[in-house]
Design an enzyme around this catalytic site. Structure first.
Site, PDB file in Angstrom:
ATOM      1  N   PRO A  74       0.514  -0.764  -0.046  1.00 44.82           N
ATOM      2  CA  PRO A  74       0.304  -0.603  -0.267  1.00 44.82           C
ATOM      3  C   PRO A  74       1.121   1.215  -0.332  1.00 44.82           C
ATOM      4  O   PRO A  74       2.268   1.620   0.642  1.00 44.82           O
ATOM      5  CB  PRO A  74      -0.835   0.089   1.570  1.00 44.82           C
ATOM      6  CG  PRO A  74      -0.490  -1.770   1.713  1.00 44.82           C
ATOM      7  CD  PRO A  74       0.384  -2.120   1.403  1.00 44.82           C
ATOM      8  N   CYS A  75       0.572   2.447  -0.910  1.00 48.06           N
ATOM      9  CA  CYS A  75       0.344   4.025  -1.298  1.00 48.06           C
ATOM     10  C   CYS A  75       0.225   4.615   0.798  1.00 48.06           C
ATOM     11  O   CYS A  75      -0.724   4.618   0.354  1.00 48.06           O
ATOM     12  CB  CYS A  75       0.738   4.585  -1.903  1.00 48.06           C
ATOM     13  SG  CYS A  75       1.192   5.640  -1.705  1.00 48.06           S
ATOM     14  N   GLN A  76       2.059   4.231   1.853  1.00 51.98           N
ATOM     15  CA  GLN A  76       1.276   5.251   2.646  1.00 51.98           C
ATOM     16  C   GLN A  76       2.156   6.180   2.950  1.00 51.98           C
ATOM     17  O   GLN A  76       3.709   6.623   2.509  1.00 51.98           O
ATOM     18  CB  GLN A  76       1.801   4.161   3.890  1.00 51.98           C
ATOM     19  CG  GLN A  76       0.607   3.852   3.819  1.00 51.98           C
ATOM     20  CD  GLN A  76       1.006   1.985   4.348  1.00 51.98           C
ATOM     21  OE1 GLN A  76       2.625   1.330   4.339  1.00 51.98           O
ATOM     22  NE2 GLN A  76       0.664   1.721   5.873  1.00 51.98           N
ATOM     23  N   HIS A 122       1.935  11.334  -5.417  1.00 51.26           N
ATOM     24  CA  HIS A 122       2.124  10.967  -4.115  1.00 51.26           C
ATOM     25  C   HIS A 122       3.372  11.990  -3.347  1.00 51.26           C
ATOM     26  O   HIS A 122       4.300  11.906  -3.644  1.00 51.26           O
ATOM     27  CB  HIS A 122       2.442   9.285  -3.919  1.00 51.26           C
ATOM     28  CG  HIS A 122       1.964   9.442  -1.776  1.00 51.26           C
ATOM     29  ND1 HIS A 122       2.561   8.805  -0.621  1.00 51.26           N
ATOM     30  CD2 HIS A 122       0.474   9.366  -1.834  1.00 51.26           C
ATOM     31  CE1 HIS A 122       1.319   9.401   0.067  1.00 51.26           C
ATOM     32  NE2 HIS A 122       0.373   9.357   0.168  1.00 51.26           N
TER      33      HIS A 122
END
Length: 388
Positions: A74-76, A122
């Site tokens: 996941p992109c966090q 992001h």
């Protein structure tokens, strides 16, 4: 045969792509979603239930002899680092940190990481750059597509678009851009990674497409349960018109609408409604419009518009009609207790198997070259030492 560890395994799409090459075997997997674990176990016979973030699992990996680390993550958001912190410290508390921690502890020969396209944007690119700096500068891996600046060592040179690979270029009619990060161990191979490693990510699957377009993949005359109720369709139309009036492009999409030449689907999503509503299909058949179906508040629409079926999603991801075909027979199936909602989620969460297979072949071929070069160098060193 190279041995792999499969993190955030889902239902094993990355594993399957690697194993199709006959160059890799999986020795350990990790997944915490109980329904995905059931499907994974059903398909491969292995229970992947492990928590990547736990010390217990990390210790388990250190005791495994393996060559390649695999995983989508996941992109966090990362924290803001203090002056004395390294880039890896910025990633603490995120799942990428756990990947980096395992890489640091176990030093596999190579890795493949997968993420959504949004990773590149992001935090205005800062997140992606931090990930690359951890892999290249702190862990000393050569990452394909990244060049180190000889004049300014702390800077990396790369084009983020080089990390994007789209499923539609690999024989399947799905517009699914994804980020892939591939690296090779510079501690082990040294400058050989620059000379012998693959120069760029493969952007295309050789040969003919598996399907001419989406219509070639769809299974027409679907069961009436997949057709939208007329009231629901009207709600979608009203929603789209409201957003259109504001200049937005949001709303449902009939991806094979009349007049579209060579239609393809939008990216399948694990989220329920939006993943399906932007991938509606036109499949008119007699006797559908006006039919009252249990569980739907209004009769079925008379425009022939339906959701794609889980089988069609499985074909778009290469699970069905490709990844599990043996001796001409498709052996893919879900466990009987996996609901249709879970089937959509599991396919939407997964990777496109043919994309992974092409990547895996390139990684395998690169490792073959690097290992051969290491052996030759070792033999030459021994000869030199004996002669001296």
């Amino acid at each position: 045969m190279y041995r792999t560890v499969d993190l955030f395994a889902g239902i094993g799409g990355i594993r399957r792509g690697f194993e199709l090459t006959n160059q890799f075997e999986t020795v350990l997997a990790a997944e915490i979603d109980k329904y995905a674990c059931e499907t994974y176990k059903h398909l491969y016979g292995d229970d992947p239930f492990n928590d990547v973030t736990s010390e217990e699992f990390k210790e388990k990996v250190t005791r495994i002899d393996y060559d390649v680390l695999l995983g989508g993550f996941p992109c966090q958001a990362f924290s803001i680092a203090g002056k004395k912190e390294g880039f890896m410290d910025k990633t603490r508390g995120t799942l990428f940190f756990d990947i980096a921690d395992i890489l640091k502890r176990t030093r596999p020969k190579a890795f493949l990481l997968e993420n959504v396209e949004g990773l590149l944007r992001h935090k205005k690119g800062d997140t992606f750059e931090t990930i690359l700096k951890v892999l290249v500068q702190e862990l000393n891996y050569t990452v394909i597509g990244v060049r180190e600046n000889s004049l300014v060592p702390e800077e990396l040179e790369y084009n983020s678009k080089d990390f994007l690979v789209n499923s539609k270029d690999f024989g399947l009619p799905q517009n699914r851009p994804r980020v892939y990060i591939i690296g090779f161990d510079k501690n082990r191979y040294g400058s050989l990674t620059t000379d012998l490693a693959m120069k760029e990510l493969p952007k295309k699957r050789p040969g003919e497409p598996m399907y001419k377009d989406l219509n070639d993949l769809l299974e027409f005359n679907a069961n009436q349960e997949y057709y939208l109720a007329s009231g629901y369709l009207q709600t979608l139309k009203d929603h789209k018109n409201r957003h259109r009036g504001k200049g937005n492009g949001y709303g449902y999409i009939v991806v094979n609408e009349k007049g579209i030449k060579n239609p393809i689907s939008n990216a399948l999503l694990a989220t329920g409604g939006s993943g399906k509503e932007r991938n509606l299909v036109y499949d008119p058949q007699d006797g559908i419009g006006g039919t009252v179906v249990k569980g739907k508040q209004t009769p079925l629409n008379d425009e022939g518009i339906r959701m794609m079926t889980p089988r069609e999603w499985g074909k778009l991801q290469g699970f069905i009609n490709y990844g599990f075909v043996k001796d001409g027979v498709d052996q893919f199936s879900f466990p009987s207790k996996i609901s249709k909602a879970q089937q959509y989620k599991q396919f939407g969460n997964s990777v496109t198997i043919p994309v992974i297979e092409v990547m895996a072949k390139e990684i395998g071929n690169t490792l073959d070259k690097l290992e051969a070069a290491i052996q030759t160098k070792t033999s030459n060193d021994i000869k030199t030492e004996v002669m001296s």
